[in-house]
Design an enzyme around this catalytic site. Structure first.
Site, PDB file in Angstrom:
ATOM      1  N   LEU A  47       0.854  -1.182   0.000  1.00  0.00           N
ATOM      2  CA  LEU A  47       0.000   0.000   0.000  1.00  0.00           C
ATOM      3  C   LEU A  47       0.891   1.233   0.000  1.00  0.00           C
ATOM      4  O   LEU A  47       1.960   1.230   0.615  1.00  0.00           O
ATOM      5  CB  LEU A  47      -0.911   0.022   1.236  1.00  0.00           C
ATOM      6  CG  LEU A  47      -1.939  -1.101   1.376  1.00  0.00           C
ATOM      7  CD1 LEU A  47      -2.686  -0.950   2.704  1.00  0.00           C
ATOM      8  CD2 LEU A  47      -2.919  -1.107   0.217  1.00  0.00           C
ATOM      9  N   ASP A  48       0.439   2.289  -0.673  1.00  0.00           N
ATOM     10  CA  ASP A  48       1.177   3.544  -0.650  1.00  0.00           C
ATOM     11  C   ASP A  48       1.301   4.038   0.784  1.00  0.00           C
ATOM     12  O   ASP A  48       0.473   3.724   1.649  1.00  0.00           O
ATOM     13  CB  ASP A  48       0.466   4.608  -1.485  1.00  0.00           C
ATOM     14  CG  ASP A  48       0.370   4.237  -2.957  1.00  0.00           C
ATOM     15  OD1 ASP A  48       1.182   3.408  -3.409  1.00  0.00           O
ATOM     16  OD2 ASP A  48      -0.515   4.776  -3.641  1.00  0.00           O
ATOM     17  N   GLN A  49       2.293   4.856   1.036  1.00  0.00           N
ATOM     18  CA  GLN A  49       2.544   5.325   2.398  1.00  0.00           C
ATOM     19  C   GLN A  49       1.337   6.033   2.998  1.00  0.00           C
ATOM     20  O   GLN A  49       1.028   5.862   4.172  1.00  0.00           O
ATOM     21  CB  GLN A  49       3.763   6.258   2.409  1.00  0.00           C
ATOM     22  CG  GLN A  49       4.168   6.717   3.810  1.00  0.00           C
ATOM     23  CD  GLN A  49       5.561   7.295   3.838  1.00  0.00           C
ATOM     24  OE1 GLN A  49       6.421   6.932   3.057  1.00  0.00           O
ATOM     25  NE2 GLN A  49       5.802   8.223   4.766  1.00  0.00           N
TER      26      GLN A  49
ATOM     27  N   THR B  72      -1.797   5.557   2.274  1.00  0.00           N
ATOM     28  CA  THR B  72      -2.989   4.705   2.264  1.00  0.00           C
ATOM     29  C   THR B  72      -3.008   3.801   3.483  1.00  0.00           C
ATOM     30  O   THR B  72      -1.995   3.205   3.853  1.00  0.00           O
ATOM     31  CB  THR B  72      -3.016   3.838   0.989  1.00  0.00           C
ATOM     32  OG1 THR B  72      -2.931   4.681  -0.156  1.00  0.00           O
ATOM     33  CG2 THR B  72      -4.283   3.015   0.915  1.00  0.00           C
TER      34      THR B  72
ATOM     35  N   ARG C 289      -5.359   5.953  -7.749  1.00  0.00           N
ATOM     36  CA  ARG C 289      -5.089   7.387  -7.772  1.00  0.00           C
ATOM     37  C   ARG C 289      -4.950   7.897  -9.204  1.00  0.00           C
ATOM     38  O   ARG C 289      -5.486   8.959  -9.562  1.00  0.00           O
ATOM     39  CB  ARG C 289      -3.827   7.676  -6.961  1.00  0.00           C
ATOM     40  CG  ARG C 289      -3.946   7.252  -5.510  1.00  0.00           C
ATOM     41  CD  ARG C 289      -2.595   7.179  -4.807  1.00  0.00           C
ATOM     42  NE  ARG C 289      -1.982   8.505  -4.700  1.00  0.00           N
ATOM     43  CZ  ARG C 289      -0.771   8.705  -4.191  1.00  0.00           C
ATOM     44  NH1 ARG C 289      -0.042   7.665  -3.774  1.00  0.00           N
ATOM     45  NH2 ARG C 289      -0.285   9.927  -4.115  1.00  0.00           N
TER      46      ARG C 289
END
Length: 289
Positions: A129-131, A133, A236
């Site tokens: 997961l993105d930082q 998120t 995104r």
């Protein structure tokens, strides 16, 4: 962030220098900062992290250094467990924590925290997961589960649902647009149009979230996204492509906010060992009123 990076090759005349001395000589860092970068995991020798300040490196060896003086203290956040058995561990990743080590640190990320909190486990990661998120991540605890999860994620034999909040309403739709890294973009980002590096096919289904699904959440335009592929920043980028960027997503044109309003909400899959049907859920607690 004020991340700074250097890459250099060791010269013959520097062959007797300690690594912290070498870094201080070849970068703009002091020896004290060089030792801090080493401690945090921000130094790679031949693409492997090294933390020994006194190490001597052979001429011709590539050294990479990354240092962020604004890094916060190493977190001690307790990672919530969503599901656990003998084979897998599912957790709810807090927003603001990287999934795994970054250029500058291998101590500020989820895997490092789990290693500290559960030293008895050797965990294998198959998705990220993105930082910014939050939400569900599933890790393997056992070699059998490791193989099963690897196969499930490779074949996309699972259902991954996310909750996102956007500024304007969006009707149900499917986006099938390839995603690639935008050449020359600084900071680095991805897109569906323009001069893209290595674009790969991507598909995302979007629909408005129901009143039941968003009960208790901050009011707004909530959507549910299902990803059929696993491209970097996929939700995104596809929402930016639709002109509906996520609130707080400054990288992709989202309206200003104190957070990225994106949460990995539900994950449906077959248990990698028992083949039992699992539906895991991480409630979007941080988005409640």
């Amino acid at each position: 962030m004020t991340l700074r990076k250097w890459t250099f090759t060791v010269d013959p005349e520097d062959a007797e220098l300690r690594l912290d001395q070498l870094i201080a000589k070849r970068t703009e860092l002091s020896r004290r900062s060089a030792r801090e970068a080493l401690k945090l995991g921000g130094v790679q020798v031949d693409r492997k992290r090294v933390k020994v300040a006194g190490k001597v490196v052979k001429p011709g060896t590539e050294v990479r250094v990354a240092f962020d003086p604004d890094l916060p203290p190493v977190p001690d956040t307790a990672i919530p467990v969503v599901f656990e058995d003998a084979w897998i561990l599912a957790v709810d990743k807090p927003a603001g924590i990287a999934t795994q080590g970054t250029w500058a640190s291998d101590r500020h990320d989820l895997l490092a925290l789990l290693k500290t909190q559960r030293p008895d486990l050797k965990l294998a990661l198959h998705h990220r997961l993105d930082q910014g998120t939050s939400g569900l991540l599933v890790l393997a605890k056992d070699p059998k589960a490791n193989a099963g999860l690897a196969a499930a994620f490779a074949s996309r034999d699972l259902v991954k649902l996310y909750l996102a909040r956007i500024s304007e309403p969006l009707e149900a739709c499917t986006v099938e647009e390839a995603i690639g890294r935008i050449r020359g973009a600084d900071p680095g980002r991805f897109g569906c149009r323009g001069d893209l590096m290595d674009p790969k096919s991507a598909r995302t289904d979007f629909r408005p979230a129901t009143a039941e699904e968003t009960a208790g959440l901050v009011p707004g335009h909530w959507i549910v996204a299902r990803i059929h592929t696993g491209r970097t920043h996929q939700i995104r980028v596809h929402l930016q492509h639709l002109g509906r960027p996520i609130l707080g997503d400054a990288l992709y044109g989202g309206a200003a906010s104190d957070r990225l309003w994106l949460h990995a909400w539900r994950l449906g899959l077959k248990h990698p060992v028992t083949q039992e049907a699992l539906l895991l859920e991480a409630p979007p607690i941080r988005f409640r009123r």
